[in-house]
Design a protein around this motif. Structure first.
Motif, mmCIF file in Angstrom:
data_model
loop_
_atom_site.group_PDB
_atom_site.id
_atom_site.type_symbol
_atom_site.label_atom_id
_atom_site.label_comp_id
_atom_site.label_asym_id
_atom_site.label_seq_id
_atom_site.Cartn_x
_atom_site.Cartn_y
_atom_site.Cartn_z
ATOM 1 N N GLN A 53 0.843 -1.198 0.000
ATOM 2 C CA GLN A 53 0.000 0.000 0.000
ATOM 3 C C GLN A 53 0.875 1.243 0.000
ATOM 4 O O GLN A 53 1.854 1.306 0.735
ATOM 5 N N GLN A 54 0.508 2.195 -0.842
ATOM 6 C CA GLN A 54 1.211 3.479 -0.865
ATOM 7 C C GLN A 54 0.196 4.570 -0.570
ATOM 8 O O GLN A 54 -0.910 4.565 -1.124
ATOM 9 N N THR A 55 0.559 5.478 0.289
ATOM 10 C CA THR A 55 -0.346 6.584 0.603
ATOM 11 C C THR A 55 0.390 7.896 0.421
ATOM 12 O O THR A 55 1.535 8.030 0.852
ATOM 13 N N GLU A 56 -0.289 8.829 -0.220
ATOM 14 C CA GLU A 56 0.296 10.157 -0.371
ATOM 15 C C GLU A 56 -0.689 11.177 0.175
ATOM 16 O O GLU A 56 -1.837 11.216 -0.247
ATOM 17 N N ARG A 57 -0.234 11.949 1.130
ATOM 18 C CA ARG A 57 -1.124 12.930 1.774
ATOM 19 C C ARG A 57 -0.612 14.321 1.441
ATOM 20 O O ARG A 57 0.548 14.629 1.673
ATOM 21 N N LEU A 109 -0.085 4.976 -8.012
ATOM 22 C CA LEU A 109 -0.291 6.240 -7.295
ATOM 23 C C LEU A 109 0.079 7.425 -8.196
ATOM 24 O O LEU A 109 -0.588 8.457 -8.193
ATOM 25 N N GLU A 110 1.138 7.224 -8.975
ATOM 26 C CA GLU A 110 1.607 8.307 -9.845
ATOM 27 C C GLU A 110 0.659 8.566 -11.011
ATOM 28 O O GLU A 110 0.684 9.625 -11.623
ATOM 29 N N ARG A 128 -8.268 12.974 -11.539
ATOM 30 C CA ARG A 128 -8.073 12.573 -12.934
ATOM 31 C C ARG A 128 -7.347 11.233 -12.986
ATOM 32 O O ARG A 128 -6.223 11.092 -12.494
ATOM 33 N N TYR A 129 -7.997 10.256 -13.573
ATOM 34 C CA TYR A 129 -7.388 8.935 -13.787
ATOM 35 C C TYR A 129 -6.910 8.868 -15.230
ATOM 36 O O TYR A 129 -7.347 9.664 -16.059
#
Lengths: 349, 241
Positions: A53-57, A109-110, A128-129
């Motif tokens: 899991q990667q999380t960016e806050r 994530l990027e 935006r995906y």
């Protein structure tokens, strides 16, 4: 980039313990530009299913002013808007991706971006995906990324928010609020104006709200709940969901569902009109207070019963009533209750 | 069904308040338009029948209810205790009379409420023609709704890939709930053609289906307009994860 003053801090903390199942690491970047401050924290770890899991806050300040407008469009992940002080709004965005490997999660994530456009006192925030060619180029069948947004904004902010699979909520926002979710729930608390509150499969709740005009809320299969609401008129509708109206102060209430139940409980306004209908669900009207009412309760094949003694003008004379017309007290309010096959129960709360 | 843009003028014609130029225009239209002519005839019959009725004193609650409606429509302010003590009922009664007249016309035109035979027997109007007119109105209204449903269903089917499978399934299940309500109501109406609950239920279900299909198409457009290329897949995977 010329407006960027500094990229100040990069802190690395490794919080992984040797025996921990959820190994995690965290990185913080702080970006200061002339008109905004953006913090970005990145976390890496494993979720309960042992997927990486990667999380960016990230945090962003928006200059909306006291009565600005914000438009938020999200796809997966919740949107929460609440009142803050001052004339600025603070947006916290948390992107979370899950993948087979840390690299896979990081790549996903990027690929997902949150575009923020500010024009005067209006801000647009859109997730935006990858689309079209970009999607094919990345050769992915699924992009498992959700984006959660929390906005703290001045009370007078107008909020229009939509999400496909996330919940949306506003609290203590007095500007126009229009919330629509497809499979998530919609919750509005202590609002000043509600332009729309809709969901397809999620529930819709409006509570502790006082507005001057009309209030409408609907869901297709979720429950629609209105509690402690004051408005001139109120409309609540569902198809297979229930409709619950509790302690409202309105001159006109319309509550409809096809296969769900309708529950009304509270006092009636003198001269108020209350139309409750369901095709196959049960209607329960639990009346409080001493306002008199005139009632017409009709069902094609369901039972109709009043536990409140009425000056009965007519019943259909069968052993089990299909229709009751009667008056209680001064008859100043009107209760119009209709089902096709569901029962109708009128009682005192 | 009468032409929507002429309905107000027809009511004014029957009330005798239509100006001479508009009256001449409307009469020209009535010569060519049978549904409008039928509506004007029906309303005139209702007016004549109402004129022949004995004076009726409505119960007090009716005035309270009318006051409530006027307040809802913003025509009068909610009374303060002092104002309530001083109020006179004359202007309210006049407004209420107007409201009753307009309301009666709408009541007859709107497909909800009393069944045709009850409407006829409740007043003194010559029954047969009026009943025929109202029943035709119901059939036409039902037909219009059904046509709208057919067109919306075609539009929805043409682009149903825009919605993810779980949402599509929810929408489909709820359309089936409405279809069942429509089928039950129609079956009930075959057994009891004059049943008010059955007829109301049918119209409510038809209108609900139109509304749900409209929402479905709006959703498809929204997804197509936004990030629709991947939205459905994204939501699918998000729901499964």
């Amino acid at each position: 980039m010329s407006r960027m003053v500094a990229v100040v801090v990069a802190v690395v903390m490794v919080a992984a313990g040797a025996g921990q199942a959820h190994a995690q690491s965290a990185v913080r970047d702080r970006t200061v530009t002339r008109d905004r401050v953006v913090f970005v924290d990145r976390y890496q770890g494993r979720d309960r299913d042992q997927r990486e899991q990667q999380t960016e806050r990230s945090t962003r300040t928006l200059k909306l002013g006291a009565n600005g407008e914000v438009y938020i469009a999200n796809i997966a992940g919740h949107i929460a808007v609440m009142r803050g002080g001052g004339n600025e709004a603070t947006l916290e965005i948390v992107k979370t991706s899950r993948g087979r490997t840390a690299e896979d999660a990081r790549e996903m994530l990027e690929l997902v971006h949150v575009d923020i456009t500010e024009r005067g006192s209006r801000a647009e925030i859109k997730t935006r995906y990858p689309q079209g060619e970009e999607w094919r180029r990345n050769n992915r069948r699924n992009i498992n990324v959700s984006v959660a947004m929390t906005l703290t904004a001045p009370a007078g902010t107008r909020v229009q928010a939509s999400s496909i699979s996330g919940d949306i909520s506003t609290r203590d926002i007095k500007g126009d609020v229009a919330l629509e979710s497809v499979s998530g729930s919609v919750r509005i608390s202590n609002a000043g104006r509600v332009a729309a509150a809709k969901s397809i499969s999620g529930s819709v709740e409006i509570t502790d709200t006082e507005i001057e005009g009309q209030l409408e809320a609907s869901s297709v299969s979720g429950t629609v709940l209105m509690r402690n609401v004051k408005a001139r008129s109120l409309e609540a509708g569902a198809v297979s969901g229930n409709v619950v109206v509790q302690d409202v102060s309105c001159d006109r209430v319309e509550a409809q569902t096809v296969s769900g139940d309708v529950q009304f409980s509270g006092t009636l306004a003198r001269g108020g009109r209350y139309e409750l209908s369901s095709h196959s669900g049960t209607i329960r009207a639990a009346v409080a207070g001493d306002t008199g009412f005139e009632v017409e309760a009709t069902s094609f094949s369901g039972d109709v019963r009043s536990d409140i003694p009425l000056k009965t003008e007519s019943t259909d004379g069968r052993r089990r009533n299909r229709t009751i017309r009667g008056v209680y007290g001064d008859g100043s309010a009107v209760l119009d209750l209709t089902t096709f096959s569901g029962s109708i129960v009128i009682s005192r709360r | 069904m009468a032409c929507a843009r002429h309905v107000n003028a027809i009511q004014e014609l029957v009330d005798g308040t239509l100006g001479s130029i508009r009256r001449a225009e409307l009469e020209l239209h009535l010569e060519q338009c049978e549904p409008c002519r039928r509506l004007a005839d029906d309303l005139a019959r209702i007016r004549d029948s109402a004129a022949s009725l004995e004076p009726l004193t409505p119960p007090d609650r009716v005035w309270l209810q009318i006051a409530g409606r006027l307040r809802q429509e913003g025509r009068i302010a909610a009374p303060t205790p002092l104002a309530a003590a001083r109020r006179t009922f004359m202007p309210l009664a006049l407004a209420a009379s107007l409201l009753l007249i307009v309301g009666a016309s709408l009541y007859v035109l709107y497909p909800r409420g009393t069944a045709p035979d009850e409407a006829a027997s409740a007043g003194n109007a010559p029954a047969a023609d009026a009943v025929q007119g109202v029943e035709t109105e119901f059939r036409l209204a039902e037909q219009h709704l059904q046509n709208a449903i057919n067109k919306l269903q075609e539009a929805a089917k043409a682009d149903d890939a825009a919605i993810d499978t779980q949402i599509a399934s929810t929408l489909q299940k709820n359309l089936e709930v409405i279809d069942q309500a429509i089928a039950e109501s129609r079956s009930a109406l075959r057994q009891e053609p004059q049943s008010v609950p059955a007829r109301d239920s049918l119209f409510d279900a038809l209108k609900r289906k139109v509304s749900l299909l409209q929402d479905t198409i709006a959703l498809m457009n929204q997804m197509r307009k936004g990030d629709a290329a991947g939205a459905a897949q994204i939501v699918d995977s998000a729901n499964k994860s």
